[in-house]
Design a protein around this motif. Structure first.
Motif, mmCIF file in Angstrom:
data_model
loop_
_atom_site.group_PDB
_atom_site.id
_atom_site.type_symbol
_atom_site.label_atom_id
_atom_site.label_comp_id
_atom_site.label_asym_id
_atom_site.label_seq_id
_atom_site.Cartn_x
_atom_site.Cartn_y
_atom_site.Cartn_z
ATOM 1 N N GLY A 116 74.413 112.100 107.961
ATOM 2 C CA GLY A 116 74.862 112.176 109.341
ATOM 3 C C GLY A 116 73.839 112.732 110.306
ATOM 4 N N ALA A 117 72.667 113.170 109.806
ATOM 5 C CA ALA A 117 71.629 113.701 110.691
ATOM 6 C C ALA A 117 71.019 112.569 111.516
ATOM 7 C CB ALA A 117 70.553 114.415 109.884
ATOM 8 N N LEU A 118 70.528 112.918 112.707
ATOM 9 C CA LEU A 118 69.922 111.938 113.602
ATOM 10 C C LEU A 118 68.406 111.995 113.483
ATOM 11 C CD1 LEU A 118 72.103 112.255 116.824
ATOM 12 C CD2 LEU A 118 71.849 110.230 115.392
ATOM 13 N N ARG A 119 67.813 110.836 113.231
ATOM 14 C CA ARG A 119 66.360 110.743 113.126
ATOM 15 C C ARG A 119 65.791 110.200 114.434
ATOM 16 N NH1 ARG A 119 66.980 108.483 107.271
ATOM 17 N NH2 ARG A 119 66.542 110.336 106.016
ATOM 18 N N PRO A 120 64.558 110.593 114.801
ATOM 19 C CA PRO A 120 63.973 110.154 116.075
ATOM 20 C C PRO A 120 63.724 108.658 116.135
ATOM 21 C CG PRO A 120 62.352 111.345 114.746
ATOM 22 C CD PRO A 120 63.673 111.510 114.062
ATOM 23 N N ILE A 121 63.634 108.150 117.355
ATOM 24 C CA ILE A 121 63.425 106.728 117.601
ATOM 25 C C ILE A 121 62.167 106.545 118.449
ATOM 26 C CG2 ILE A 121 65.890 106.216 117.485
ATOM 27 C CD1 ILE A 121 65.862 106.144 120.568
ATOM 28 N N HIS A 122 61.742 105.298 118.619
ATOM 29 C CA HIS A 122 60.603 104.963 119.463
ATOM 30 C C HIS A 122 61.106 104.442 120.816
ATOM 31 C CE1 HIS A 122 57.954 104.169 115.657
ATOM 32 N NE2 HIS A 122 58.152 105.457 115.888
ATOM 33 N N GLY A 123 60.347 104.727 121.866
ATOM 34 C CA GLY A 123 60.657 104.164 123.181
ATOM 35 C C GLY A 123 61.740 104.884 123.948
ATOM 36 N N ALA A 124 61.975 106.162 123.650
ATOM 37 C CA ALA A 124 63.051 106.894 124.321
ATOM 38 C C ALA A 124 62.837 106.986 125.830
ATOM 39 C CB ALA A 124 63.180 108.298 123.722
ATOM 40 N N LEU A 125 61.593 107.156 126.259
ATOM 41 C CA LEU A 125 61.318 107.299 127.690
ATOM 42 C C LEU A 125 61.660 106.028 128.458
ATOM 43 C CD1 LEU A 125 60.132 108.890 130.061
ATOM 44 C CD2 LEU A 125 57.874 108.051 129.409
ATOM 45 N N LEU A 126 61.209 104.872 127.977
ATOM 46 C CA LEU A 126 61.481 103.613 128.676
ATOM 47 C C LEU A 126 62.969 103.286 128.670
ATOM 48 C CD1 LEU A 126 58.529 101.295 127.534
ATOM 49 C CD2 LEU A 126 58.737 102.648 129.610
ATOM 50 N N ILE A 127 63.647 103.557 127.555
ATOM 51 C CA ILE A 127 65.079 103.278 127.471
ATOM 52 C C ILE A 127 65.855 104.178 128.416
ATOM 53 C CG2 ILE A 127 67.089 103.421 125.952
ATOM 54 C CD1 ILE A 127 65.347 102.457 123.665
ATOM 55 N N THR A 128 65.479 105.444 128.484
ATOM 56 C CA THR A 128 66.170 106.375 129.393
ATOM 57 C C THR A 128 66.004 105.938 130.837
ATOM 58 O OG1 THR A 128 65.741 108.187 127.838
ATOM 59 C CG2 THR A 128 66.378 108.796 130.068
ATOM 60 N N ASN A 129 64.808 105.515 131.209
ATOM 61 C CA ASN A 129 64.578 105.048 132.571
ATOM 62 C C ASN A 129 65.394 103.792 132.873
ATOM 63 O OD1 ASN A 129 63.022 105.289 135.103
ATOM 64 N ND2 ASN A 129 62.139 103.340 134.479
ATOM 65 N N ALA A 130 65.472 102.868 131.896
ATOM 66 C CA ALA A 130 66.271 101.652 132.077
ATOM 67 C C ALA A 130 67.758 101.985 132.187
ATOM 68 C CB ALA A 130 66.026 100.692 130.922
ATOM 69 N N GLU A 251 52.855 109.016 138.019
ATOM 70 C CA GLU A 251 53.428 107.724 137.661
ATOM 71 C C GLU A 251 52.633 107.053 136.549
ATOM 72 O OE1 GLU A 251 50.928 107.128 141.451
ATOM 73 O OE2 GLU A 251 52.294 108.603 140.581
ATOM 74 N N HIS A 252 51.301 107.236 136.554
ATOM 75 C CA HIS A 252 50.471 106.686 135.486
ATOM 76 C C HIS A 252 50.725 107.426 134.167
ATOM 77 C CE1 HIS A 252 47.356 105.158 138.662
ATOM 78 N NE2 HIS A 252 48.485 104.458 138.657
ATOM 79 N N SER A 253 50.956 108.730 134.253
ATOM 80 C CA SER A 253 51.240 109.519 133.061
ATOM 81 C C SER A 253 52.518 109.048 132.386
ATOM 82 C CB SER A 253 51.350 111.000 133.444
ATOM 83 O OG SER A 253 51.671 111.785 132.319
ATOM 84 N N LEU A 254 53.573 108.793 133.167
ATOM 85 C CA LEU A 254 54.831 108.306 132.613
ATOM 86 C C LEU A 254 54.660 106.903 132.032
ATOM 87 C CD1 LEU A 254 57.380 109.527 135.312
ATOM 88 C CD2 LEU A 254 56.940 110.517 133.064
ATOM 89 N N GLU A 255 53.850 106.077 132.705
ATOM 90 C CA GLU A 255 53.613 104.719 132.229
ATOM 91 C C GLU A 255 52.920 104.735 130.867
ATOM 92 O OE1 GLU A 255 51.454 100.621 133.885
ATOM 93 O OE2 GLU A 255 50.801 102.590 134.596
ATOM 94 N N VAL A 256 51.872 105.539 130.738
ATOM 95 C CA VAL A 256 51.120 105.622 129.478
ATOM 96 C C VAL A 256 51.982 106.250 128.385
ATOM 97 C CG1 VAL A 256 49.122 106.680 128.357
ATOM 98 C CG2 VAL A 256 48.886 105.675 130.633
ATOM 99 N N THR A 257 52.738 107.282 128.739
ATOM 100 C CA THR A 257 53.617 107.931 127.769
ATOM 101 C C THR A 257 54.638 106.946 127.224
ATOM 102 O OG1 THR A 257 53.367 110.066 128.896
ATOM 103 C CG2 THR A 257 55.214 109.840 127.382
ATOM 104 N N GLY A 258 55.203 106.106 128.106
ATOM 105 C CA GLY A 258 56.178 105.115 127.678
ATOM 106 C C GLY A 258 55.590 104.109 126.706
ATOM 107 N N ILE A 259 54.363 103.664 126.965
ATOM 108 C CA ILE A 259 53.708 102.695 126.079
ATOM 109 C C ILE A 259 53.497 103.291 124.689
ATOM 110 C CG2 ILE A 259 51.552 101.451 125.671
ATOM 111 C CD1 ILE A 259 51.336 101.093 128.721
ATOM 112 N N HIS A 260 52.989 104.519 124.638
ATOM 113 C CA HIS A 260 52.715 105.140 123.344
ATOM 114 C C HIS A 260 54.002 105.546 122.634
ATOM 115 C CE1 HIS A 260 48.249 105.627 123.309
ATOM 116 N NE2 HIS A 260 48.426 105.309 124.580
ATOM 117 N N SER A 261 55.065 105.800 123.397
ATOM 118 C CA SER A 261 56.358 106.082 122.774
ATOM 119 C C SER A 261 56.886 104.852 122.039
ATOM 120 C CB SER A 261 57.364 106.525 123.840
ATOM 121 O OG SER A 261 58.655 106.672 123.296
ATOM 122 N N VAL A 262 56.763 103.689 122.670
ATOM 123 C CA VAL A 262 57.209 102.447 122.038
ATOM 124 C C VAL A 262 56.380 102.151 120.792
ATOM 125 C CG1 VAL A 262 57.368 99.944 122.333
ATOM 126 C CG2 VAL A 262 58.101 101.465 124.175
#
Length: 380
Positions: A116-130, A251-262
């Motif tokens: 039942g534990a939750l494991r991390p996912i990829h792309g959390a930043l882009l999904i949250t923004n969407a 804005e560039h920092s968030l953009e780059v962070t989102g790419i590397h998160s995915v």
């Protein structure tokens, strides 16, 4: 209640898509089916969800005499990944009457372990923004992704450790609530750590001409090729180059962070420094440019707003070198495949390093052992 509907999301390329998770229960022999064009990783969620539900104190869907149908919509979107687990488990428990809450404005993401534990996912930043742009007000995801998701303003982020925590928070009769995550400004700490690991030009003695060239390249965002025999410091100079570049704008920092998160290459909550990518010369065409059966970003996209260093430049595959022309001119790369097409950002500074010949001794005091034909081919 024999039907429930919750919301989750998926990233295709670098574009997030909101996905409806619907569960329908009906009488009949035990069956647990998942529809909506799921991949193997999604289809396997049936076993993960069943075990997680059982180990969280509820009856497993596989222990009941009922037909369980889970639909992921839109059906034409190929579903990939394991981040639907949390939404599927909650939707099942809601349909079976084990829990009850108002799903409006809430979106759920996370891979479930068997306990039942939750494991991390990829792309959390882009999904949250969407999710915020789609009108959602709350997002539930693994606690390991919370610090990344809170970079998006206008949506409440709840980081949970397991399925039971989410259920207790959603239960109106429970006294337990997950504390909303808040942004922690650790930019200075991240930059200090980067400064300790990045090679500085002041660490390099000599090479004044090369240092001057690097400074001009950084000031004007010019591409640069370094030519010389092995051991002259080309790689060290390239490693020092990002230190000359300023911090990324917000804005560039968030953009780059989102790419590397995915891509799963994110090492801190937010990237404030320009990235440096240095693929080996044996890297394949899809690994550098991007692509695959389902288009995915390559090294040139991971170097977006930063530096792409190609050591042993002439040794790279000819297709890779020729394909660099479009992103260098236009700042993006178009990938078209039978199963989809995407446009990925790729605005970077190219640093190339090369030897004068395959053996590296041409033009130096040592004798070059390369054949004339090999030397001419290498020069071309």
């Amino acid at each position: 209640m024999q039907f429930s509907k919750l919301f989750s999301a998926q990233i295709v390329g670098l574009v997030p898509h909101i996905v409806d998770v619907e569960v329908d229960l009906s009488k009949g022999l035990n069956s647990f089916s998942l529809v909506g064009l799921p991949s193997t990783s999604v289809d396997e969620s049936r076993d993960r969800v069943s075990a997680a539900v059982k180990n969280s104190g509820f009856d497993s869907p596989k222990q009941k005499n009922q037909k369980t149908v889970i639909s992921l919509a839109p059906a034409e979107l190929k579903k990939e990944g394991s981040h639907y687990d949390l939404a599927i488990a909650l939707a099942y428990l809601m349909a079976s009457g084990e829990t009850k809450f108002e799903p409006k404005g809430k979106i759920f993401l996370g891979e479930l372990a068997l306990d039942g534990a939750l494991r991390p996912i990829h792309g959390a930043l882009l999904i949250t923004n969407a999710a915020k742009n789609a009108g959602f007000t709350e997002i539930f995801l693994p606690s390991a992704n919370a610090n990344e998701a809170v970079l998006v303003d206008g949506i409440t982020v709840y980081g949970a450790r397991n399925l039971a925590e989410v259920l207790q928070h959603l239960d109106k009769n429970s006294k337990y609530f997950i504390t909303p995550s808040t942004r922690v400004d650790n930019t200075d700490k991240i930059n200090t750590a980067n400064d300790r690991t990045i090679v500085d030009l002041s660490h390099i003695k000599g090479q004044e001409f090369a240092k001057r060239a690097l400074e001009i390249s950084a000031a004007g965002n010019h591409n640069l090729a370094m030519w010389g025999p092995p051991g002259t410091g080309k790689t060290m100079l390239a490693q020092a180059f990002p230190h000359l570049l300023p911090d990324l704008q917000n804005e560039h920092s968030l953009e780059v962070t989102g790419i590397h998160s995915v891509a799963g290459t994110l090492r801190e909550n937010i990237m404030t420094r320009p990235p440096l990518r240095a693929p080996h010369h044996t890297a394949s065409y899809p690994a550098v440019i991007g692509g695959g059966a389902i288009p995915k970003p390559g090294e040139i996209t991971l170097a977006h707003r930063g530096v792409l260093f190609l050591d042993e430049f002439p040794e790279f595959d000819r297709r890779v070198i020729e394909s660099l022309r479009e992103p260098l001119e236009e700042g993006h790369i178009r990938i078209t495949r039978a199963k989809g097409h995407d446009t990925f950002p790729a605005r970077f500074i190219l640093l190339a390093a090369m030897n004068p010949c395959p053996c590296g001794k041409y033009g130096s005091e040592e004798r070059c052992t390369c054949m004339p034909g090999t030397l001419a081919s290498y020069t071309r």
